[in-house]
Design an enzyme around this catalytic site. Sequence first.
Site, PDB file in Angstrom:
ATOM      1  N   MET A 185      -4.585  45.855  -7.677  1.00 23.71           N
ATOM      2  CA  MET A 185      -3.824  45.241  -6.582  1.00 23.71           C
ATOM      3  C   MET A 185      -3.777  43.718  -6.780  1.00 23.71           C
ATOM      4  SD  MET A 185      -1.985  46.052  -3.988  1.00 23.71           S
ATOM      5  CE  MET A 185      -2.378  47.608  -3.143  1.00 23.71           C
ATOM      6  N   GLY A 186      -3.304  43.314  -7.966  1.00 19.79           N
ATOM      7  CA  GLY A 186      -3.032  41.901  -8.224  1.00 19.79           C
ATOM      8  C   GLY A 186      -1.633  41.552  -7.750  1.00 19.79           C
ATOM      9  N   ARG A 187      -1.069  40.500  -8.315  1.00 20.80           N
ATOM     10  CA  ARG A 187       0.250  40.050  -7.862  1.00 20.80           C
ATOM     11  C   ARG A 187       1.313  41.132  -8.029  1.00 20.80           C
ATOM     12  NH1 ARG A 187      -1.838  35.272 -10.395  1.00 20.80           N
ATOM     13  NH2 ARG A 187      -1.888  33.462  -8.993  1.00 20.80           N
ATOM     14  N   ILE A 188       1.323  41.775  -9.196  1.00 17.45           N
ATOM     15  CA  ILE A 188       2.328  42.820  -9.441  1.00 17.45           C
ATOM     16  C   ILE A 188       2.040  44.038  -8.573  1.00 17.45           C
ATOM     17  CG2 ILE A 188       3.249  44.425 -11.157  1.00 17.45           C
ATOM     18  CD1 ILE A 188       2.774  42.178 -13.246  1.00 17.45           C
ATOM     19  N   SER A 226       1.761  47.986 -17.710  1.00 22.96           N
ATOM     20  CA  SER A 226       0.739  46.950 -17.921  1.00 22.96           C
ATOM     21  C   SER A 226       0.501  46.711 -19.410  1.00 22.96           C
ATOM     22  CB  SER A 226      -0.553  47.338 -17.206  1.00 22.96           C
ATOM     23  OG  SER A 226      -1.499  46.315 -17.301  1.00 22.96           O
ATOM     24  N   GLU A 240       3.796  48.010 -30.775  1.00 22.76           N
ATOM     25  CA  GLU A 240       5.173  47.694 -30.378  1.00 22.76           C
ATOM     26  C   GLU A 240       5.917  47.013 -31.522  1.00 22.76           C
ATOM     27  OE1 GLU A 240       5.035  45.507 -26.686  1.00 22.76           O
ATOM     28  OE2 GLU A 240       4.441  47.279 -25.549  1.00 22.76           O
ATOM     29  N   HIS A 259       9.355  47.561 -23.330  1.00 15.68           N
ATOM     30  CA  HIS A 259       8.601  46.421 -22.806  1.00 15.68           C
ATOM     31  C   HIS A 259       9.539  45.368 -22.210  1.00 15.68           C
ATOM     32  CE1 HIS A 259       4.560  44.095 -23.302  1.00 15.68           C
ATOM     33  NE2 HIS A 259       5.156  43.811 -22.156  1.00 15.68           N
ATOM     34  N   ALA A 305      10.013  45.294 -18.599  1.00 16.16           N
ATOM     35  CA  ALA A 305       9.816  45.254 -17.148  1.00 16.16           C
ATOM     36  C   ALA A 305       9.828  43.829 -16.606  1.00 16.16           C
ATOM     37  CB  ALA A 305       8.501  45.949 -16.771  1.00 16.16           C
TER      38      ALA A 305
END
Length: 334
Positions: free
Chosen positions: A164-167, A245, A275, A298, A300
């Site tokens: 439950m951070g900023r994102i 993430s 990636e 990648h 988002a």
Amino acid sequence: MAKYKIVVLSPVPEALLKMWATPIAQKYGIAIDEVEVVTFFEPNYEEIGRHVADADVVVGDYTFRIKIDASLCEKMSKVRLIQQPSTGYDHIDVEACARRGIPVANIGGANAISVAEHTVMLALMLLKRAVYAHRRLVEGQWAQGELMNVIGEVFGKTWGVLGMGRIGREVAVRAMALGAKVVYYDVVRNEEMEKRGAEYRPFNRLLAESDILSIHVPLTPATRKMIGERELRLMKPTAVVINVSRGEIVDEEALAKAVREGWIAGAGVDVFSVEPPPLDHPLIQAAREGYNVVVTPHIAGATNEARMRIINVSLENVFKALAGLKPDNVVNMP
């Protein structure tokens, strides 16, 4: 001779960076012609080491190819800040930097809205079976009857937010707006979000209750492969998992197996441990085979709006450091 030197490890042309930086530099009383910018597009560590030795600020690599390890950090004799132009910074040895007294900063929440919207998009695509429906229709098949019994809504579902951070907070707000019940797990309780209706759950209980599980934790030794076969088997067979993430947080083979064997109902993935991923990557293969897997490259946090916020936040920090002010969003020092 320039008064300041910035070494940029991201593939951004010097002329473009100086154009973006000019008004911000002026804001801090610095003329752009006082600044030497050296940009690297390839991981030439011998040359990079030579240039960081007398750099004032280093801008990290948002592609994560050029790593800042302890040996490179040791060469930084006067660096005031390492500014990473992304949320993630796992390619930087932040502890080695701290030992050298070098603050490392990321972009804070500059791309939080973009990532949150992408997360919601993936959830809706999985619940509505959007990729399968699209594929069948362009193949000439009217799959309405077939899909009626399997598509669902966010409304009334339990949305589990892992981190439950900023994102995570932005995702929770949007999930609530769609009528979902939000539960979350984080190593730190978030009183603000609990006041807004989110409910804390221990990790295993979060997995068991979630209809939608979205992952928003940083990659650390503690979170590497945090979601593996054991955790996926704790989830509902109707649940979907979304990873926006870092690829290494999930055991990708186990996630593909979970969808194939029906432990869960689907997976939405924007990040991979390698990636770009090879074509034989288990999640790519599962998507090609028609399972309820949605994959994106990648992107988002890569909207036009988010990129401009990232640039502005990063450059603000760079020129704060050059002006002798305390930078924001430092991740490795008090």
